[in-house]
Design a protein around this motif. Structure first.
Motif, PDB file in Angstrom:
ATOM      1  N   LEU A   1      35.377   9.048 -18.321  1.00  0.00           N
ATOM      2  CA  LEU A   1      35.251   9.970 -17.181  1.00  0.00           C
ATOM      3  C   LEU A   1      36.468   9.918 -16.267  1.00  0.00           C
ATOM      4  N   ASP A   2      36.776  11.062 -15.660  1.00  0.00           N
ATOM      5  CA  ASP A   2      37.803  11.066 -14.623  1.00  0.00           C
ATOM      6  C   ASP A   2      37.139  10.701 -13.287  1.00  0.00           C
ATOM      7  N   GLU A   3      37.945  10.538 -12.249  1.00  0.00           N
ATOM      8  CA  GLU A   3      37.412  10.058 -10.968  1.00  0.00           C
ATOM      9  C   GLU A   3      36.369  10.988 -10.375  1.00  0.00           C
ATOM     10  N   ARG A   4      36.555  12.289 -10.487  1.00  0.00           N
ATOM     11  CA  ARG A   4      35.566  13.226  -9.942  1.00  0.00           C
ATOM     12  C   ARG A   4      34.230  13.067 -10.657  1.00  0.00           C
ATOM     13  N   SER A   5      34.265  12.955 -11.971  1.00  0.00           N
ATOM     14  CA  SER A   5      33.012  12.789 -12.714  1.00  0.00           C
ATOM     15  C   SER A   5      32.340  11.463 -12.379  1.00  0.00           C
ATOM     16  N   VAL A   6      33.129  10.421 -12.130  1.00  0.00           N
ATOM     17  CA  VAL A   6      32.551   9.139 -11.712  1.00  0.00           C
ATOM     18  C   VAL A   6      31.835   9.315 -10.380  1.00  0.00           C
ATOM     19  N   ARG A   7      32.469  10.024  -9.438  1.00  0.00           N
ATOM     20  CA  ARG A   7      31.824  10.245  -8.130  1.00  0.00           C
ATOM     21  C   ARG A   7      30.530  11.048  -8.288  1.00  0.00           C
ATOM     22  N   ILE A   8      30.567  12.075  -9.124  1.00  0.00           N
ATOM     23  CA  ILE A   8      29.369  12.887  -9.344  1.00  0.00           C
ATOM     24  C   ILE A   8      28.281  12.049 -10.010  1.00  0.00           C
ATOM     25  N   LEU A   9      28.659  11.238 -10.992  1.00  0.00           N
ATOM     26  CA  LEU A   9      27.681  10.366 -11.650  1.00  0.00           C
ATOM     27  C   LEU A   9      27.038   9.412 -10.648  1.00  0.00           C
ATOM     28  N   LYS A  10      27.846   8.820  -9.781  1.00  0.00           N
ATOM     29  CA  LYS A  10      27.288   7.930  -8.755  1.00  0.00           C
ATOM     30  C   LYS A  10      26.277   8.677  -7.894  1.00  0.00           C
ATOM     31  N   GLY A  11      26.586   9.909  -7.558  1.00  0.00           N
ATOM     32  CA  GLY A  11      25.656  10.714  -6.770  1.00  0.00           C
ATOM     33  C   GLY A  11      24.363  10.998  -7.512  1.00  0.00           C
ATOM     34  N   LEU A  12      24.476  11.326  -8.807  1.00  0.00           N
ATOM     35  CA  LEU A  12      23.276  11.584  -9.606  1.00  0.00           C
ATOM     36  C   LEU A  12      22.406  10.340  -9.712  1.00  0.00           C
ATOM     37  N   VAL A  13      23.036   9.187  -9.896  1.00  0.00           N
ATOM     38  CA  VAL A  13      22.293   7.931  -9.963  1.00  0.00           C
ATOM     39  C   VAL A  13      21.586   7.654  -8.642  1.00  0.00           C
ATOM     40  N   SER A  14      22.195   8.094  -7.540  1.00  0.00           N
ATOM     41  CA  SER A  14      21.605   7.916  -6.202  1.00  0.00           C
ATOM     42  C   SER A  14      20.604   9.021  -5.863  1.00  0.00           C
TER      43      SER A  14
ATOM     44  N   GLN B   1      24.544  -1.293 -12.138  1.00  0.00           N
ATOM     45  CA  GLN B   1      24.630  -1.070 -10.696  1.00  0.00           C
ATOM     46  C   GLN B   1      25.932  -1.641 -10.131  1.00  0.00           C
ATOM     47  N   VAL B   2      26.277  -2.849 -10.553  1.00  0.00           N
ATOM     48  CA  VAL B   2      27.521  -3.473 -10.078  1.00  0.00           C
ATOM     49  C   VAL B   2      28.727  -2.679 -10.574  1.00  0.00           C
ATOM     50  N   ARG B   3      28.698  -2.301 -11.838  1.00  0.00           N
ATOM     51  CA  ARG B   3      29.838  -1.558 -12.388  1.00  0.00           C
ATOM     52  C   ARG B   3      30.048  -0.241 -11.656  1.00  0.00           C
ATOM     53  N   LEU B   4      28.966   0.482 -11.418  1.00  0.00           N
ATOM     54  CA  LEU B   4      29.077   1.749 -10.690  1.00  0.00           C
ATOM     55  C   LEU B   4      29.569   1.550  -9.258  1.00  0.00           C
ATOM     56  N   ALA B   5      29.093   0.498  -8.603  1.00  0.00           N
ATOM     57  CA  ALA B   5      29.433   0.268  -7.203  1.00  0.00           C
ATOM     58  C   ALA B   5      30.934   0.079  -6.997  1.00  0.00           C
ATOM     59  N   VAL B   6      31.608  -0.545  -7.948  1.00  0.00           N
ATOM     60  CA  VAL B   6      33.036  -0.836  -7.763  1.00  0.00           C
ATOM     61  C   VAL B   6      33.952   0.137  -8.508  1.00  0.00           C
ATOM     62  N   ALA B   7      33.377   1.023  -9.307  1.00  0.00           N
ATOM     63  CA  ALA B   7      34.178   2.019 -10.029  1.00  0.00           C
ATOM     64  C   ALA B   7      34.615   3.128  -9.069  1.00  0.00           C
ATOM     65  N   PRO B   8      35.730   3.743  -9.277  1.00  0.00           N
ATOM     66  CA  PRO B   8      36.701   3.512 -10.347  1.00  0.00           C
ATOM     67  C   PRO B   8      37.809   2.513  -9.963  1.00  0.00           C
ATOM     68  N   THR B   9      37.685   1.886  -8.805  1.00  0.00           N
ATOM     69  CA  THR B   9      38.722   0.962  -8.350  1.00  0.00           C
ATOM     70  C   THR B   9      38.939  -0.184  -9.319  1.00  0.00           C
ATOM     71  N   VAL B  10      37.845  -0.754  -9.805  1.00  0.00           N
ATOM     72  CA  VAL B  10      37.937  -1.887 -10.733  1.00  0.00           C
ATOM     73  C   VAL B  10      36.870  -1.731 -11.796  1.00  0.00           C
ATOM     74  N   ASP B  11      37.166  -2.252 -12.976  1.00  0.00           N
ATOM     75  CA  ASP B  11      36.173  -2.238 -14.038  1.00  0.00           C
ATOM     76  C   ASP B  11      35.792  -3.681 -14.339  1.00  0.00           C
ATOM     77  N   VAL B  12      34.539  -3.885 -14.655  1.00  0.00           N
ATOM     78  CA  VAL B  12      33.990  -5.229 -14.801  1.00  0.00           C
ATOM     79  C   VAL B  12      33.413  -5.389 -16.201  1.00  0.00           C
ATOM     80  N   ARG B  13      33.556  -6.584 -16.774  1.00  0.00           N
ATOM     81  CA  ARG B  13      32.948  -6.910 -18.074  1.00  0.00           C
ATOM     82  C   ARG B  13      31.659  -7.680 -17.838  1.00  0.00           C
ATOM     83  N   PHE B  14      30.680  -7.474 -18.742  1.00  0.00           N
ATOM     84  CA  PHE B  14      29.401  -8.164 -18.625  1.00  0.00           C
ATOM     85  C   PHE B  14      28.976  -8.747 -19.962  1.00  0.00           C
ATOM     86  N   GLY B  15      28.453  -9.956 -19.925  1.00  0.00           N
ATOM     87  CA  GLY B  15      27.824 -10.581 -21.066  1.00  0.00           C
ATOM     88  C   GLY B  15      26.392 -10.894 -20.679  1.00  0.00           C
ATOM     89  N   ILE B  16      25.451 -10.345 -21.425  1.00  0.00           N
ATOM     90  CA  ILE B  16      24.034 -10.540 -21.129  1.00  0.00           C
ATOM     91  C   ILE B  16      23.417 -11.351 -22.257  1.00  0.00           C
TER      92      ILE B  16
END
Length: 197
Positions: A143-156, A55-70
């Motif tokens: 993904l390119d920026e358009r696909s990122v936007r579409i993916l965000k929409g699908l997730v929503s 959720q965090v990664r999608l929210a800030v993409a594509p402006t910034v990419d974030v690393r996660f350690g779980i």
């Protein structure tokens, strides 16, 4: 998150802070910044932590990419004021994020952003989870920026028809892009990963 190269760090910090404040589903200790551009939180399951990271990664993409350690395991708060933590869960998460940072330096793993680690034999198995995370990270990072936007929409849960109108393209073009770029697959894989105990 590597914020040092950001042109407007204040705006970036606000965007990530907003994303963190929205990623509280399943949180035991909601995510928050700790030191510099690092943040941490605790969740009720590995799946909840994976879902929050996504959720965090999608929210800030594509402006910034974030690393996660779980990490899985007990965590002890050593200092309530500063939030400094210790314990197997914390060390597993630290190992995971360090591995992620190292993996990004390898050409074949350059798009990896999320890793899960545990030393507890009763925890969900890291192997299959990491395999799925690596594949999703690679697909998303390609993904390119358009696909990122579409993916965000699908997730929503927006329809492909609505997304087509937003993008000023045909619904057929959205469907073709979703198939070609694996957008529906990313959505489905993310749902399944979120179900991890």
């Amino acid at each position: 998150m590597d914020s040092r190269g950001a042109v407007d760090r204040a705006t970036l910090h606000r965007a990530v802070t907003t994303a963190l404040s929205d990623a509280t589903a399943g949180a035991v200790d909601p995510p928050a910044f700790t030191v510099g551009d690092e943040f941490q939180g605790s969740y009720s399951s590995v799946g909840s932590a994976i879902a929050a990271a996504w959720q965090v990664r999608l929210a800030v993409a594509p402006t910034v990419d974030v690393r996660f350690g779980i990490g899985w395991g007990a965590v002890t708060v050593l200092d309530e004021t500063t939030g400094i933590q210790d314990g197997p869960g914390w060390w597993s998460a630290r190992e995971a994020i360090e591995w992620t940072a190292e993996a990004q330096r390898q050409p074949g793993l350059a798009l990896v952003r999320t890793t899960y680690r545990t030393t507890d034999p009763t925890a969900p198995d890291a192997g299959p989870i990491n395999a799925a995370l690596m594949c999703r990270d690679h697909m998303f990072g390609s993904l390119d920026e358009r696909s990122v936007r579409i993916l965000k929409g699908l997730v929503s849960h927006r329809s492909k028809k609505q997304l087509a109108a937003d993008e000023h393209i045909s619904p057929s073009a959205v469907s073709q892009r979703a198939g070609r770029d694996g957008l529906d697959l990313i959505v489905s894989a993310s749902r399944l990963l979120a179900e991890t105990p």
